[in-house]
Scaffold this motif. Structure first.
Motif, mmCIF file in Angstrom:
data_model
loop_
_atom_site.group_PDB
_atom_site.id
_atom_site.type_symbol
_atom_site.label_atom_id
_atom_site.label_comp_id
_atom_site.label_asym_id
_atom_site.label_seq_id
_atom_site.Cartn_x
_atom_site.Cartn_y
_atom_site.Cartn_z
ATOM 1 N N THR A 17 0.825 -1.205 0.000
ATOM 2 C CA THR A 17 0.000 0.000 0.000
ATOM 3 C C THR A 17 0.858 1.252 0.000
ATOM 4 N N CYS A 18 0.295 2.319 -0.513
ATOM 5 C CA CYS A 18 0.973 3.603 -0.559
ATOM 6 C C CYS A 18 1.177 4.119 0.860
ATOM 7 N N LEU A 19 2.375 4.577 1.169
ATOM 8 C CA LEU A 19 2.678 5.064 2.511
ATOM 9 C C LEU A 19 2.084 6.447 2.777
ATOM 10 N N ALA A 20 1.538 7.079 1.737
ATOM 11 C CA ALA A 20 0.905 8.387 1.926
ATOM 12 C C ALA A 20 -0.610 8.285 2.077
ATOM 13 N N CYS A 21 -1.253 7.402 1.276
ATOM 14 C CA CYS A 21 -2.726 7.339 1.293
ATOM 15 C C CYS A 21 -3.279 5.975 1.653
ATOM 16 N N ALA A 22 -2.412 4.966 1.755
ATOM 17 C CA ALA A 22 -2.784 3.601 2.141
ATOM 18 C C ALA A 22 -3.569 2.852 1.064
ATOM 19 N N GLU A 23 -3.683 3.389 -0.148
ATOM 20 C CA GLU A 23 -4.299 2.663 -1.252
ATOM 21 C C GLU A 23 -3.288 1.662 -1.820
ATOM 22 N N SER A 24 -3.797 0.618 -2.481
ATOM 23 C CA SER A 24 -2.913 -0.403 -3.038
ATOM 24 C C SER A 24 -2.031 0.185 -4.137
ATOM 25 N N LEU A 25 -0.773 -0.250 -4.147
ATOM 26 C CA LEU A 25 0.164 0.198 -5.175
ATOM 27 C C LEU A 25 0.011 -0.638 -6.431
ATOM 28 N N LEU A 26 0.229 -0.008 -7.567
ATOM 29 C CA LEU A 26 0.248 -0.704 -8.841
ATOM 30 C C LEU A 26 1.675 -1.158 -9.143
ATOM 31 N N ARG A 27 1.802 -2.068 -10.104
ATOM 32 C CA ARG A 27 3.127 -2.526 -10.476
ATOM 33 C C ARG A 27 3.980 -1.339 -10.943
ATOM 34 N N GLY A 28 5.211 -1.257 -10.441
ATOM 35 C CA GLY A 28 6.114 -0.187 -10.821
ATOM 36 C C GLY A 28 6.091 0.998 -9.888
ATOM 37 N N GLU A 29 5.091 1.088 -9.017
ATOM 38 C CA GLU A 29 5.038 2.190 -8.061
ATOM 39 C C GLU A 29 5.925 1.855 -6.868
ATOM 40 N N ASP A 30 6.666 2.844 -6.393
ATOM 41 C CA ASP A 30 7.700 2.635 -5.385
ATOM 42 C C ASP A 30 7.293 3.244 -4.043
ATOM 43 N N HIS A 31 6.528 2.499 -3.256
ATOM 44 C CA HIS A 31 6.133 2.870 -1.894
ATOM 45 C C HIS A 31 5.156 4.049 -1.818
ATOM 46 N N ILE A 32 5.150 4.918 -2.808
ATOM 47 C CA ILE A 32 4.215 6.040 -2.862
ATOM 48 C C ILE A 32 3.544 6.008 -4.229
ATOM 49 N N CYS A 33 2.220 6.038 -4.250
ATOM 50 C CA CYS A 33 1.509 5.885 -5.516
ATOM 51 C C CYS A 33 1.691 7.099 -6.422
ATOM 52 N N THR A 34 1.416 6.892 -7.687
ATOM 53 C CA THR A 34 1.601 7.942 -8.690
ATOM 54 C C THR A 34 0.746 9.156 -8.396
ATOM 55 N N LEU A 35 -0.496 8.932 -7.952
ATOM 56 C CA LEU A 35 -1.397 10.050 -7.659
ATOM 57 C C LEU A 35 -0.863 10.885 -6.502
ATOM 58 N N CYS A 36 -0.421 10.237 -5.433
ATOM 59 C CA CYS A 36 0.125 10.984 -4.292
ATOM 60 C C CYS A 36 1.395 11.725 -4.686
ATOM 61 N N ARG A 37 2.227 11.073 -5.487
ATOM 62 C CA ARG A 37 3.458 11.743 -5.919
ATOM 63 C C ARG A 37 3.132 13.012 -6.703
ATOM 64 N N ALA A 38 2.113 12.940 -7.546
ATOM 65 C CA ALA A 38 1.733 14.104 -8.348
ATOM 66 C C ALA A 38 1.156 15.220 -7.489
ATOM 67 N N GLN A 39 0.541 14.851 -6.369
ATOM 68 C CA GLN A 39 -0.148 15.841 -5.544
ATOM 69 C C GLN A 39 0.646 16.286 -4.317
ATOM 70 N N LEU A 40 1.873 15.825 -4.165
ATOM 71 C CA LEU A 40 2.695 16.293 -3.050
ATOM 72 C C LEU A 40 2.978 17.785 -3.216
ATOM 73 N N PRO A 41 3.021 18.534 -2.107
ATOM 74 C CA PRO A 41 3.245 19.985 -2.185
ATOM 75 C C PRO A 41 4.733 20.335 -2.302
ATOM 76 N N TYR A 42 5.230 20.344 -3.516
ATOM 77 C CA TYR A 42 6.643 20.604 -3.755
ATOM 78 C C TYR A 42 6.958 22.096 -3.555
ATOM 79 N N THR A 43 8.158 22.381 -3.054
ATOM 80 C CA THR A 43 8.548 23.774 -2.850
ATOM 81 C C THR A 43 9.197 24.393 -4.086
ATOM 82 N N ASP A 44 9.982 23.584 -4.818
ATOM 83 C CA ASP A 44 10.763 24.065 -5.969
ATOM 84 C C ASP A 44 11.782 25.138 -5.566
ATOM 85 N N TYR A 45 12.208 25.150 -4.301
ATOM 86 C CA TYR A 45 13.181 26.140 -3.855
ATOM 87 C C TYR A 45 14.530 25.979 -4.561
ATOM 88 N N HIS A 46 14.815 24.767 -5.028
ATOM 89 C CA HIS A 46 16.091 24.552 -5.715
ATOM 90 C C HIS A 46 16.148 25.272 -7.062
#
Length: 233
Positions: A17-46
């Motif tokens: 399961t996704c460590l952010a939302c607890a939904e099941s991961l699909l093949r190829g997803e690495d501990h955090i699902c694609t949807l959560c990765r897309a919706q994480l609040p990135y700073t872009d400070y770099h």
């Protein structure tokens, strides 16, 4: 590595399961699902120069930093808070590793990778390390190291005192709490080097400031900082 059909079968019997939302991961997803990765609040400070970087301004007049970086914004009751709770209190080290790898790839794309000589996580006191079993900042440092191709050291910096929790302290109290608790344990590893100090969350910055001062006093050429997340100031 398991064949694809065996991996699919294993995922049905023991679904990850996704460590952010607890939904099941699909093949190829690495501990955090694609949807959560897309919706994480990135700073872009770099992507910002120092004058435009609001995180850098927190350290002006306190300690000179080459780069002031943080991957995500810490929002209460959000995905980032849940991920950090999984990392620190549920022993999910993969959170730090995955986020470190992702952020390291971002920093490399931005052209920052060649500037760093060594990655140093903020150390825990041995008593707290023994109680928790691992240092959450070590996992982030390891993930960054893999992507940036820069060595990391969990022993270059040492915490001398077991300090009180910083949670309910203001900035001045936090600084008093950590001002003299760090020392460079392996000076030969940091002299003349550009050190990237990493931690899980930046709030007032007092802990990272104290680490940076200790490193610069011991002969670092330059210090930068990076955290998984930063709280609003």
């Amino acid at each position: 590595m398991l064949p694809a059909f065996l991996a699919d079968l294993a995922s049905l019997v023991f679904p990850q399961t996704c460590l952010a939302c607890a939904e099941s991961l699909l093949r190829g997803e690495d501990h955090i699902c694609t949807l959560c990765r897309a919706q994480l609040p990135y700073t872009d400070y770099h992507k910002l120069s120092a004058p435009q970087n609001p995180l850098a301004r927190r350290f002006w007049g306190k300690v000179p930093l080459q780069h002031t970086l943080s991957y995500l914004r810490f929002l209460r009751r959000g995905r980032v808070q849940h991920l950090l709770h999984q990392l620190k209190y549920q022993g999910q080290r993969e959170v730090g590793l995955v986020l470190g790898r992702w952020y390291g790839a971002e920093l490399t794309t931005q052209g920052l990778q060649p500037g760093f000589d060594l990655i140093v996580p903020v150390p825990l006191h041995p008593r707290k390390l023994a109680k928790r079993g691992f240092n959450q900042s070590d996992t982030f440092a390891e993930g960054l190291s893999e992507s940036l191709q820069v060595p990391w050291s969990a022993t270059a910096l040492r915490r001398l005192e077991h300090t009180d929790s910083q949670t309910r302290k203001n900035r001045f109290q936090r600084w008093q709490n950590v001002a003299t608790v760090f020392e460079v344990a392996e000076p030969h590893t940091i002299i003349g080097q550009h050190v990237l100090v990493v931690d899980d969350v930046l709030t007032t910055g007092a802990t990272l400031e104290a680490c940076a001062v200790a490193l610069l006093d011991a002969g670092c050429r330059a210090v930068s900082i990076a955290t998984i997340a930063c709280a609003e100031h």
